[in-house]
Design a protein around this motif. Structure first.
Motif, PDB file in Angstrom:
ATOM      1  N   UNK A   1      52.297 -29.981 -13.289  1.00  0.00           N
ATOM      2  CA  UNK A   1      53.351 -29.457 -13.100  1.00  0.00           C
ATOM      3  C   UNK A   1      54.149 -29.806 -11.851  1.00  0.00           C
ATOM      4  N   UNK A   2      55.441 -29.910 -11.936  1.00  0.00           N
ATOM      5  CA  UNK A   2      56.119 -30.594 -10.772  1.00  0.00           C
ATOM      6  C   UNK A   2      57.453 -30.056 -10.630  1.00  0.00           C
ATOM      7  N   UNK A   3      58.033 -29.826  -9.530  1.00  0.00           N
ATOM      8  CA  UNK A   3      59.318 -29.361  -9.234  1.00  0.00           C
ATOM      9  C   UNK A   3      59.869 -30.355  -8.508  1.00  0.00           C
ATOM     10  N   UNK A   4      61.120 -30.745  -8.831  1.00  0.00           N
ATOM     11  CA  UNK A   4      61.878 -31.991  -8.128  1.00  0.00           C
ATOM     12  C   UNK A   4      63.184 -31.438  -7.657  1.00  0.00           C
ATOM     13  N   UNK A   5      62.989 -31.854  -6.187  1.00  0.00           N
ATOM     14  CA  UNK A   5      64.397 -31.249  -5.378  1.00  0.00           C
ATOM     15  C   UNK A   5      65.025 -32.545  -5.079  1.00  0.00           C
ATOM     16  N   UNK A   6      66.175 -32.894  -5.623  1.00  0.00           N
ATOM     17  CA  UNK A   6      66.819 -34.209  -5.104  1.00  0.00           C
ATOM     18  C   UNK A   6      67.941 -33.855  -3.928  1.00  0.00           C
TER      19      UNK A   6
END
Length: 449
Positions: free
Chosen positions: A76-81
């Protein structure tokens, strides 16, 4: 959000496992990474770069008790651009299976859950705006009984739910029933007769016509000291309900085979072939979409699968070959493949996954290679490469893609490590504006338990 359906089922899976008196083995890796992508929108003429902050959690679970057996791995991964070219996102992949012996030797309850990331539009490039969560969940009982002194019987019932975050035409509820008669020819070979009836009902039935799929086939399995063989031969039928306009009933032969050859304690050859009527949800249910790094059962990263998330069934011709070597200092895998999908008439496949409504019959040839080396006791490096030639027969379109990833990983302490990756992606297409290349640099520090 994609997890509104999968969360409940995943929690059900783990709560039943953890309630067992047997010990559950869990390993996990928590990481924090930063990645810079110089063409995140995969544009041929107007590349946009962005930096992404990625906290991740990956795990593997094993339960081998007499009452409950379970395996699961996921990430599981959170992506903050950080530059804001795309909205922040939370993505996950999960491959989970559990068997509960409710009445030992008589009644088993099975649960499967496959959460993954698939494209929204199969014809568009793999950008953050063209990714969606999909989930396929199955649950149901298997009853074992005797048909005679040497013949066993099985009656199987499954409820199957498929869900896509954006492609509503993929969302379905299915009920599958199977009857099997199994005869042990010897201590290591079995012959069986199988009848399967699957009823598929789509929630957007005005766009995706409901249908029934029937299969009848014989199965032969044989296990030698170094060979494992499974073969299926039979026939399948697809029948649409309500005489859906533009939908034609289909039937074709069913032939499948899997061979595992254990060349040595360190190397294995596999061959998997199929000629069958299938669909995207069935394929996701029988094949994991989680990319696993060589020699490590815990997923290293989330990858976007190649499934066309449409409601339409297709005739699949597939050949997968694999070779794997696991050595004390080096590991290597090679996996070439061929895949041909025949969806039939264009009117069967006009949905968000194919906005043009044209036939998306496709032929793909490709290969994946992974290799890793232990340079020093705590320092390793590796290469992950894959290439594919994908041709859409009805669109006169051909896409050629290459992806090469080089990584270096160092173990700092028993629990802490760091890793850096360099990735090059190239896509050459004869479709206007669909060619692009991309360079990615990433660094990650992880804690493993």
């Amino acid at each position: 959000m994609a997890f509104r359906t999968s969360h409940a089922w995943t929690l059900c899976l783990f709560s039943m496992v953890c309630s067992s008196a047997q010990c559950v083995q869990i390993e996990y890796v928590a990481g924090m990474g930063v990645e810079h992508n110089d063409n995140i929108n995969l544009s041929e003429t107007a590349a946009v770069g962005d930096t992404i902050l990625k906290p991740t959690l990956a795990f593997t679970l094993n339960q081998g008790g007499s009452t409950v057996q379970a395996t699961a791995n996921g990430i599981f991964e959170y992506r903050d651009f950080l530059q804001g070219h795309f909205g922040d996102d939370f993505l996950g992949q999960l491959d989970g299976r559990m068997n509960w012996a409710a009445i030992p030797g008589r009644l088993n309850i099975g649960i499967e859950d496959y959460l993954g990331v698939q494209p929204i539009n199969q014809l568009a490039p793999d950008t953050p705006g063209n990714q969606q969560q999909t989930n396929v969940f199955a649950i149901g009982p298997t009853l074992n009984f005797r048909l005679g002194p040497t013949v066993r019987g099985q009656a199987e019932l499954r409820y199957i739910n498929s869900y896509a975050e954006e492609t509503d035409q993929f969302n379905s509820d299915r009920v599958s029933g199977a009857l099997r008669a199994l005869k042990d020819l010897s201590a290591n070979s079995t012959l069986s007769a199988n009848l399967i009836d699957e009823q598929i009902r789509f929630r957007e039935s005005n766009i995706s016509p409901n249908y029934s799929r029937y299969s009848a086939f014989g199965r032969y399995t044989r296990n030698w000291s170094r060979f494992d063989l499974t073969t299926d031969f039979g026939y399948s039928w697809i029948s649409y309900s309500g005489n859906a306009p533009g939908a034609l009933d289909r039937n074709d032969a069913l032939a499948r085979g899997t061979l595992d050859w254990h060349l040595s304690d360190r190397s294995t050859l596999t061959l998997d072939v199929a000629h069958q009527l299938s669909d995207a949800a069935s394929r996701l249910l029988t094949g994991s979409t989680i990319g696993v790094e060589t020699g490590n059962p815990i997923p290293a990263q989330i990858t976007t699968g190649g499934a066309t998330t449409t409601s339409a069934p297709y005739l699949e011709n597939r050949i997968d070959f694999g070779y794997a070597y696991r050595g004390p200092r080096a590991s290597f895998t090679l996996a070439p493949y061929f895949r041909k999908l025949d969806y039939g008439a264009a009117s069967d496949t006009a949905d968000i996954a194919n906005p043009s409504g044209q036939s998306i019959n496709q032929t793909a040839r490709g290969a994946a290679i992974t290799a890793s080396w232990l340079l020093r006791p705590l320092l390793s490096m590796g290469v992950i490469a894959n290439g594919e030639n994908l041709r859409y027969d009805g669109l006169a379109r051909e896409d050629k893609t290459w992806n090469v990833q080089v990584f270096i990983r160092q173990q700092l302490t028993r629990h802490w490590s760091w890793r850096t990756d360099l990735t090059r992606y190239d896509r050459n297409s004869n479709a206007l504006g669909q060619s692009a290349n991309q360079n990615i640099v990433s660094v990650q520090i992880t804690y493993a338990r």
